[in-house]
Motif scaffolding. Structure first.
Motif, short mmCIF file in Angstrom:
data_model
loop_
_atom_site.label_atom_id
_atom_site.label_comp_id
_atom_site.label_asym_id
_atom_site.label_seq_id
_atom_site.Cartn_x
_atom_site.Cartn_y
_atom_site.Cartn_z
N ALA A 5 1.16 -59.88 -3.80
CA ALA A 5 1.36 -58.99 -2.66
C ALA A 5 1.69 -59.81 -1.42
N VAL A 6 2.73 -59.39 -0.71
CA VAL A 6 3.15 -60.10 0.51
C VAL A 6 3.22 -59.10 1.64
N LEU A 7 4.28 -59.12 2.41
CA LEU A 7 4.43 -58.28 3.59
C LEU A 7 4.21 -56.81 3.27
N GLY A 8 3.27 -56.17 4.02
CA GLY A 8 3.04 -54.74 3.87
C GLY A 8 2.55 -54.33 2.50
N GLY A 9 2.00 -55.27 1.71
CA GLY A 9 1.57 -54.93 0.37
C GLY A 9 2.69 -54.97 -0.65
N MET A 10 3.88 -55.41 -0.26
CA MET A 10 5.00 -55.55 -1.20
C MET A 10 4.61 -56.55 -2.29
N ILE A 11 4.79 -56.16 -3.53
CA ILE A 11 4.41 -57.01 -4.66
C ILE A 11 5.65 -57.66 -5.23
#
Length: 454
Positions: free
Chosen positions: A147-153
């Motif tokens: 998970a990275v920016l904004g919860g983007m996986i």
């Protein structure tokens, strides 16, 4: 903020003595108290309320003078919610009961008669430990899932480059246009941009394609009372609601030309007027737009205003489709499986080998949205503990999977590169070698090995 995030910690008191129940409820009024007097009531409360901490009297009916029913209740609670902190209290053979309770998974033990203050400290510590463990699990899951920016996986370099770009521009007061096919996560990235921007206002999203053209202007700009039939009160539009925050205009390509003019004025002057109003209203709003359409072609065909486009596209971010993000399909599939298996109380725990091969081989025309829908359906339909390619409705797709043997992958890539370079150099060996950055003898050896001709 939802109810789950504001509710106080939940303490389940399993005690058949009504007087002691009342005493404990009064003593621990800092928690949401749920009580149960029997094993069945305790199990029902565990299912319905999901308490973080339980105090359990081992002497429960129909064995109030023994511990059989209490231990059965302990096992049932931990089978349903292994992370729950169960504090066992008993006056029956205290030492032996304590050892057995700990063996079965109890978090702590307290001997009757109960000291309210001492037990209160144990309960408070149990809630604290539960919260720490829950946060650690959340962080571990996010790290595992990429998970990275904004919860983007994602773990794909192509997508990580996108998220880094968004993080860099988040703090700048510029309009951002997200371009990508449906289901690639444009709104998720827009939310991540808003969160990284530090803006204190709300994130307000509107799908311009989902609202009839006659209503879209009112939705965006609001209206005054009596501005048109049915306007019984003054209503703020989405732009005003996003004051101090971010306005996300999804499917901006569907905005009609007449409304584009009004939005352009808003973007230039940062002032709006409600429908039927005459008073200019200044607004401080960050604008992020998205579309799956070819905006350049729309501008060329005069279906989208060029001046409006350049106002929106101060920063353009192109989002790759799921098929262009190697490894992300399997990563996301595991994430969705965990999510839906937990919410549906499903026994499904993973993917069979044919399912993972099919996931890698499929082209995912519907991108992440298609993947999520297939995994959700498979979680419901799977017969065993593993999801198969058939459960995903991808039977046969695994036959088209890319080989994972590195030698085979390299040979395929080498053949493709040599053919491409030969075509560029019109069959000239020296020119082909220069394009590939290798010597002529090396090129000859490779062509011989792969049976390639100029």
């Amino acid at each position: 903020m939802n109810e789950a995030s504001t509710r106080r910690p939940i303490l389940l008191i399993v005690e058949d003595d009504a007087g002691l129940q009342r005493q404990l409820r009064w003593a621990y009024d800092g928690y949401d108290i749920v009580t149960a007097a029997t094993r069945d009531e305790a199990i029902a409360a565990i299912r319905a309320e999901e308490p973080q901490v339980v105090t359990l009297d081992l002497g429960l009916p129909p064995d109030p003078d023994g511990t059989t029913e209490g231990f059965a209740t302990l096992e049932a609670i931990l089978a349903l919610r292994p992370d729950t902190k169960v504090i066992v209290a008993s006056g029956h053979g205290a030492r032996d009961s304590m050892l057995r309770a700990i063996e079965l998974g109890a978090w702590d033990f307290y001997q009757k008669p109960i000291d309210i203050d001492a037990l209160g400290l144990i309960v408070a510590r149990a809630f604290h430990v539960y919260a720490l463990e829950a946060e650690n699990r959340r962080l571990a899951e996010r790290a595992e899932a990429g998970a990275v920016l904004g919860g983007m996986i994602t773990a794909a370099p192509e997508m990580l480059k996108v998220t880094r770009t968004i993080e860099r521009v988040a703090g700048a007061d510029v309009s951002v246009l997200l371009l990508g096919a449906s289901g690639t996560g444009k709104e998720l990235l827009a939310r991540g941009l808003h969160e990284a921007s530090g803006r204190k206002g709300a994130f307000v999203a509107i799908n311009c394609a989902a609202i009839p053209e006659t209503l879209l202007e009112s939705e965006l700009f609001g209206h005054e009372k009596g501005a048109f039939t049915g306007a019984v009160k003054t209503t703020e539009g989405k732009i005003e609601l996003a004051q101090g925050g971010t306005l996300f205009l999804d499917e901006i390509g569907d905005v009609p030309l007449a409304l584009q003019v009004k939005l352009l004025r808003f973007l230039q002057e940062r002032v709006i007027e409600r429908i039927g109003g005459r008073k200019p209203i200044p607004v401080d709003v960050r604008v992020v737009c998205a579309t799956h359409q070819d905006i350049d072609a729309m501008v060329a065909e005069a279906r989208f205003r060029e001046d409006f486009y350049y106002r929106l596209a101060e920063i353009v971010v192109r989002i790759p489709g799921l098929a262009e993000r190697p490894g992300d399909a399997a990563l996301l599939a595991r994430h969705f499986l965990r999510k839906y298996a937990a919410s549906m109380n499903s026994g499904v725990r993973g993917f069979a080998a044919d399912a993972l091969a099919a996931i890698d081989a499929w082209g995912w025309p519907g991108n992440v949205r298609e993947l999520e829908n297939r995994v959700k359906r498979a979680t419901i339909m799977a017969d065993g503990k593993s999801v198969t390619a058939a459960d995903l409705d991808l039977a046969g797709a695994e036959d088209r999977a890319l080989p994972l043997n590195l030698k085979s992958v390299r040979e395929t890539a080498d053949r493709k590169a040599i053919r491409h370079a030969l075509a560029r150099a019109e069959g000239n060996i020296s020119g082909t070698a220069r394009l590939l950055g290798i010597s002529r003898p090396t090129l000859y050896d490779l062509m011989k090995a792969y049976d390639l001709q100029p």
